[in-house]
Design a protein around this motif. Structure first.
Motif, PDB file in Angstrom:
ATOM      1  N   PHE A 263       0.895  -1.168   0.000  1.00 52.07           N
ATOM      2  CA  PHE A 263       0.000   0.000   0.000  1.00 52.07           C
ATOM      3  C   PHE A 263       0.925   1.207   0.000  1.00 52.07           C
ATOM      4  CE2 PHE A 263      -2.430   3.003   2.953  1.00 52.07           C
ATOM      5  CZ  PHE A 263      -3.058   3.637   1.902  1.00 52.07           C
TER       6      PHE A 263
ATOM      7  N   ILE B 116     -10.845  -3.445   6.854  1.00 56.21           N
ATOM      8  CA  ILE B 116     -10.868  -2.318   5.937  1.00 56.21           C
ATOM      9  C   ILE B 116     -11.274  -1.062   6.714  1.00 56.21           C
ATOM     10  CG2 ILE B 116     -13.246  -2.806   5.187  1.00 56.21           C
ATOM     11  CD1 ILE B 116     -12.295  -1.869   2.359  1.00 56.21           C
ATOM     12  N   ASP B 117     -10.589   0.050   6.437  1.00 55.03           N
ATOM     13  CA  ASP B 117     -10.822   1.357   7.065  1.00 55.03           C
ATOM     14  C   ASP B 117     -10.313   1.450   8.507  1.00 55.03           C
ATOM     15  OD1 ASP B 117     -11.880   2.276   4.722  1.00 55.03           O
ATOM     16  OD2 ASP B 117     -13.978   2.057   5.340  1.00 55.03           O
TER      17      ASP B 117
ATOM     18  N   PRO C  70      -0.469   7.533  -0.601  1.00 58.08           N
ATOM     19  CA  PRO C  70      -1.145   8.335  -1.630  1.00 58.08           C
ATOM     20  C   PRO C  70      -0.942   9.825  -1.381  1.00 58.08           C
ATOM     21  CG  PRO C  70      -2.744   7.538  -0.021  1.00 58.08           C
ATOM     22  CD  PRO C  70      -1.385   7.097   0.467  1.00 58.08           C
TER      23      PRO C  70
ATOM     24  N   ASP D 277      -1.533  -1.005  -5.402  1.00 56.84           N
ATOM     25  CA  ASP D 277      -2.026   0.369  -5.403  1.00 56.84           C
ATOM     26  C   ASP D 277      -0.932   1.262  -5.949  1.00 56.84           C
ATOM     27  OD1 ASP D 277      -4.309   2.036  -3.697  1.00 56.84           O
ATOM     28  OD2 ASP D 277      -2.490   3.133  -4.192  1.00 56.84           O
TER      29      ASP D 277
ATOM     30  N   VAL E  46      -2.839  13.428   9.800  1.00 57.81           N
ATOM     31  CA  VAL E  46      -4.024  12.681   9.394  1.00 57.81           C
ATOM     32  C   VAL E  46      -3.840  11.200   9.692  1.00 57.81           C
ATOM     33  CG1 VAL E  46      -4.690  14.283   7.570  1.00 57.81           C
ATOM     34  CG2 VAL E  46      -3.195  12.377   7.041  1.00 57.81           C
TER      35      VAL E  46
ATOM     36  N   VAL F  98      -4.335   7.453   8.478  1.00 61.36           N
ATOM     37  CA  VAL F  98      -4.486   6.725   7.223  1.00 61.36           C
ATOM     38  C   VAL F  98      -5.117   5.372   7.521  1.00 61.36           C
ATOM     39  CG1 VAL F  98      -3.295   5.708   5.254  1.00 61.36           C
ATOM     40  CG2 VAL F  98      -2.516   7.894   6.186  1.00 61.36           C
ATOM     41  N   PRO F  99      -6.286   5.131   6.943  1.00 60.26           N
ATOM     42  CA  PRO F  99      -6.967   3.864   7.202  1.00 60.26           C
ATOM     43  C   PRO F  99      -6.480   2.764   6.256  1.00 60.26           C
ATOM     44  CG  PRO F  99      -8.373   5.294   5.898  1.00 60.26           C
ATOM     45  CD  PRO F  99      -7.080   6.023   6.083  1.00 60.26           C
ATOM     46  N   SER F 100      -6.797   1.552   6.611  1.00 65.03           N
ATOM     47  CA  SER F 100      -6.401   0.433   5.762  1.00 65.03           C
ATOM     48  C   SER F 100      -7.295   0.372   4.524  1.00 65.03           C
ATOM     49  CB  SER F 100      -6.520  -0.880   6.532  1.00 65.03           C
ATOM     50  OG  SER F 100      -6.182  -1.940   5.671  1.00 65.03           O
ATOM     51  N   PRO F 101      -6.682   0.228   3.357  1.00 60.10           N
ATOM     52  CA  PRO F 101      -7.488   0.120   2.141  1.00 60.10           C
ATOM     53  C   PRO F 101      -8.105  -1.263   1.990  1.00 60.10           C
ATOM     54  CG  PRO F 101      -5.172  -0.061   1.599  1.00 60.10           C
ATOM     55  CD  PRO F 101      -5.245   0.190   3.087  1.00 60.10           C
TER      56      PRO F 101
END
Lengths: 382, 356
Positions: free
Chosen positions: A4, A31-32, A7, A87, A45, A47-50
């Motif tokens: 991951f 997820i999230d 981004p 990703d 911020v 960052v959540p898990s995709p």
């Protein structure tokens, strides 16, 4: 493993610093679920898990800076719920890799312009070049189809300054080295010169037997070039091959080729036609010091109308110096040598200064070049 | 302190603890309507949270949540009738959703895909407007057209508290009043214009009083009371449709999240203020009322949340499956007939993308 990648979670973000990990390798995550807190230049911020899965690896520890697009977390390959596609760390949605959208030229990256020498650049690039004071004629294009890219313009602009970028070298002594900025500029300028200029070099000697030991060669050369430019203005000029215009310059801004371990620099002596010998010498000395201290300012390196290369100070008698467009001429000075000459039928030893004048035959005729060289020699022999 | 104007009233039906203050409006006597409002506010909150996750994982552009302000957008959306026209700002997902704009279309918009503004099931509402307060002037034009055509429709447009400092805001108020347009303006006063607090945004005591100079009616409403928002907006819309002229509504809320995903509100919002605001937020408010009235069981509540999550997940899956627009599409959605200068730029881009 599935990476991951970090981004762009800001607006045009380049990198972010890891503040705190909230997971560790081996953890199962939903997820999230929040993986990490990172700090960008604007915000901290989460960052959540995709995806759902097991953490295989964390790429970095708190305080480490991660570049956008580089891996942040790796997941174990199995047990993933969402697509296993890597990703790409893009801004928006799934932007596919470049091959579909951006076609490379079939011959690969073209390093020089097409035979006609025409410039291929979008209006935005032309605008950028104007802003950065970069002459597009001097840019070697690396974009698709021989187009000039933003990077091409920016790297030439930044190479006009002397700031050095660290270059990483591979361990092997024979490993290729990435060219540092000054050398990169030289490479590009010379490639542009070679692909464009219709080069002719005219060679002759000036008799300087009568010069005193204190004579300052560079100052004398500068005066000679100024005098020759007055006598024959077509060589102290800019030739624009796109518009096919010749711009003859009243002022003589003399670029001096300076050899340094980092490569070639060409600082410019402005208005040599108005300077005296002391003024010229002081300027040369300041250039030498700046070369030693790597302290050239961008403005030192801009605005030349003609170039002098005193390669003879190191060695070599005649040469075919390369004209740097849009300039039309460059003068090389070789090593002085003694010559036996006959004066009134008696052999005498004369001291000779070899001069090589290269000019762009698109912009000047052979006659003009000959007149220019003669005027120089007349000035040197005076 | 600015001068307080008498005559600016504030409406609410539920107190801070979710207890009815008096007689509730007729629409709120319907249990399924109340449950629907509750569902919609939860749906929007779940949607917002999910979209932020997408942004944080690189699958979405900058996004503005409506966290804490769901009562405003859900209340407005519920009050609008099908034939009304909505001119949004950028924190209106709760309205857009009820206007039959699909969640995927909202995601496309924020994901940089202009196709998201071409609402499949709604051809008359305007797209999301990022420039501040410009949409209010557009709404004046739309409302003028409605009046010219002698239609019985209302136009509603929204802005934030920051938007009320813009010239366009005053222009719109003046135009609406001058022409007595069928127009309702709703200010979503969430107390923050990015990092500028309401207290230094204007010397005026209320934002609603700005309507006085334009000669139009105005009212404040408790934006955390979805019943009050629904009722006040309904009244203003009915007045507009029947030729009664424009209204300015100031909905009082608190922004519980960041301005957008490009912001970090913890740098400037006082933690104790935020804690106080959380105690007033609209979902808890309605939930307390529904629980007290035995309208919503725990089981129903769980079911509502589950279906909301399923709906959002389904929309997200569809969004992620979309193929991206080609780069040259950035030129395609502005003009019916592209001006030559723009066409030239598009050709240049095409050339640099596909030189052979």
């Amino acid at each position: 493993m599935i990476d991951f990648n970090l981004p762009d979670i800001g607006e045009g973000l380049q990198e972010a610093e890891i503040v705190k990990w909230l997971v560790k390798p081996g953890d199962s995550v939903e997820i999230d679920q929040v993986l990490v807190e990172i700090e960008t230049d604007k915000a901290v911020v989460e960052v959540p898990s995709p995806q759902k899965g097991t953490i295989a690896k964390l790429h970095g520890k708190p305080g480490d800076v991660i570049k956008v697009g580089n891996p942040l977390v790796s997941f174990e390959a199995e047990g993933t719920e969402v697509s296993a596609k890597e990703d790409s760390g893009t801004v928006v949605g799934k932007i596919e890799s470049g091959s579909r959208i951006i076609k490379e030229s079939p011959t690969g990256i073209s390093s020089v312009k097409s035979a006609s020498g025409s410039i291929r650049a979008t209006p935005a690039i032309r605008n950028l070049a104007a802003k950065l004071n970069v002459d597009l004629n001097q840019v070697a294009p690396t974009g698709p189809g021989g187009t000039i890219s933003k990077k091409d313009v920016e790297s030439l602009a930044s190479s006009n300054t002397t700031r050095e970028e660290p270059v990483s070298f591979s361990a092997s002594p024979n490993a290729p080295e990435g060219l540092k900025r000054a050398r990169r500029t030289m490479a590009r300028n010379m490639a542009a010169s070679h692909s464009q200029v219709a080069l002719v070099t005219l060679m002759d000697d000036a008799d300087i037997t009568h010069w005193s030991d204190k004579e300052d060669l560079t100052a004398r050369m500068a005066f000679a070039i100024a005098a020759a430019s007055r006598a024959e203005p077509s060589l102290n000029a800019f030739y624009n091959h796109e518009n096919e215009t010749l711009q003859k310059m009243k002022e003589v801004h003399l670029g001096l080729a300076v050899d340094t371990p980092d490569g070639l620099y060409v600082p410019v002596m402005k208005n040599v036609e108005k300077r005296d010998a002391t003024g010229i010498r002081n300027l040369i000395n300041s250039f030498k010091q700046k070369a030693r201290e790597k302290a050239f300012q961008p403005e030192d390196l801009k605005g030349g109308t003609i170039i002098l290369s005193n390669y003879g100070a190191i060695g070599g008698r005649y040469a075919t110096p390369m004209v740097v467009p849009p300039m039309v001429a460059i003068i090389g000075v070789g090593r002085t040598h003694q010559e036996l000459a006959l004066v009134v039928n008696r052999p005498v030893v004369r001291l000779k200064l070899p001069i090589s004048l290269s000019f762009d035959h698109r912009a000047a005729t052979g006659g003009e070049a000959s007149r220019f060289l003669s005027a120089m020699i007349k000035s040197l022999e005076a | 302190m600015g001068k307080a104007l008498s005559g600016i009233k504030t409406r609410n039906y539920l107190d801070k603890s979710g207890k009815a203050l008096g007689k509730i409006p007729k629409f709120a006597e319907d249990r399924s309507t109340l449950k629907d409002l509750y569902r919609l506010m939860n749906l929007i909150r779940i949607f917002d949270k999910k979209v932020v996750s997408l942004q944080r994982t690189g699958k979405m552009g900058t996004f503005a949540t409506s966290l804490g302000q769901e009562g405003v957008s859900v209340g407005i959306g519920h009050a609008l009738q099908k034939d009304d026209i909505f001119v949004p700002y950028y924190r209106d997902q709760g309205i857009l959703y009820q206007r039959r704009v699909k969640l995927i279309e909202i995601m496309q918009y924020w994901g940089g895909d202009e196709r998201g503004s071409r609402y499949v099931y709604n051809r008359e509402d305007l797209p999301i407007s990022i420039p501040i307060a410009t949409q209010l002037v557009h709404a004046v034009g739309v409302a003028y057209a409605v009046k010219l055509r002698k239609q019985e429709r209302a136009v509603l447009s929204t802005c934030g508290d920051g938007g009320t400092s813009e010239g366009d805001f005053y222009i719109a108020l003046n135009g609406a009043g001058t022409w007595n347009l069928p127009l309702v303006f709703v200010i979503n006063n969430n107390q923050w214009a990015i990092s500028v607090p309401r207290a230094i945004q204007t010397k005026a005591d209320t934002l609603a009083q700005k309507a006085v100079a334009a000669g139009i009616d105005s009212i404040q409403v408790d934006g955390n009371d979805v019943i009050a928002v629904r009722q006040v907006v309904s009244e203003a819309l009915a007045k507009a449709r029947s030729g009664g002229g424009p209204t300015l509504i100031e909905a009082l809320t608190y922004r519980l999240g960041d301005h957008t995903t490009a912001d970090d509100a913890s740098r400037y919002v006082d933690k104790s203020d935020l804690d106080k605001a959380w105690a007033l937020e609209p979902i808890i408010r309605l939930q307390s009322y529904l629980t007290k009235k035995r309208i919503l069981s725990k089981k129903e509540e769980k079911q509502i949340l589950e279906t909301c999550k399923e709906e959002v997940d389904q929309a997200v899956a569809e969004y992620l499956a979309l193929s991206p627009q080609p780069p040259e599409a950035i030129f395609d959605y502005q003009y019916a007939n592209m001006p030559s200068a723009l066409q030239e730029q598009k050709d240049e881009l095409n050339y640099s993308l596909h030189p052979y």
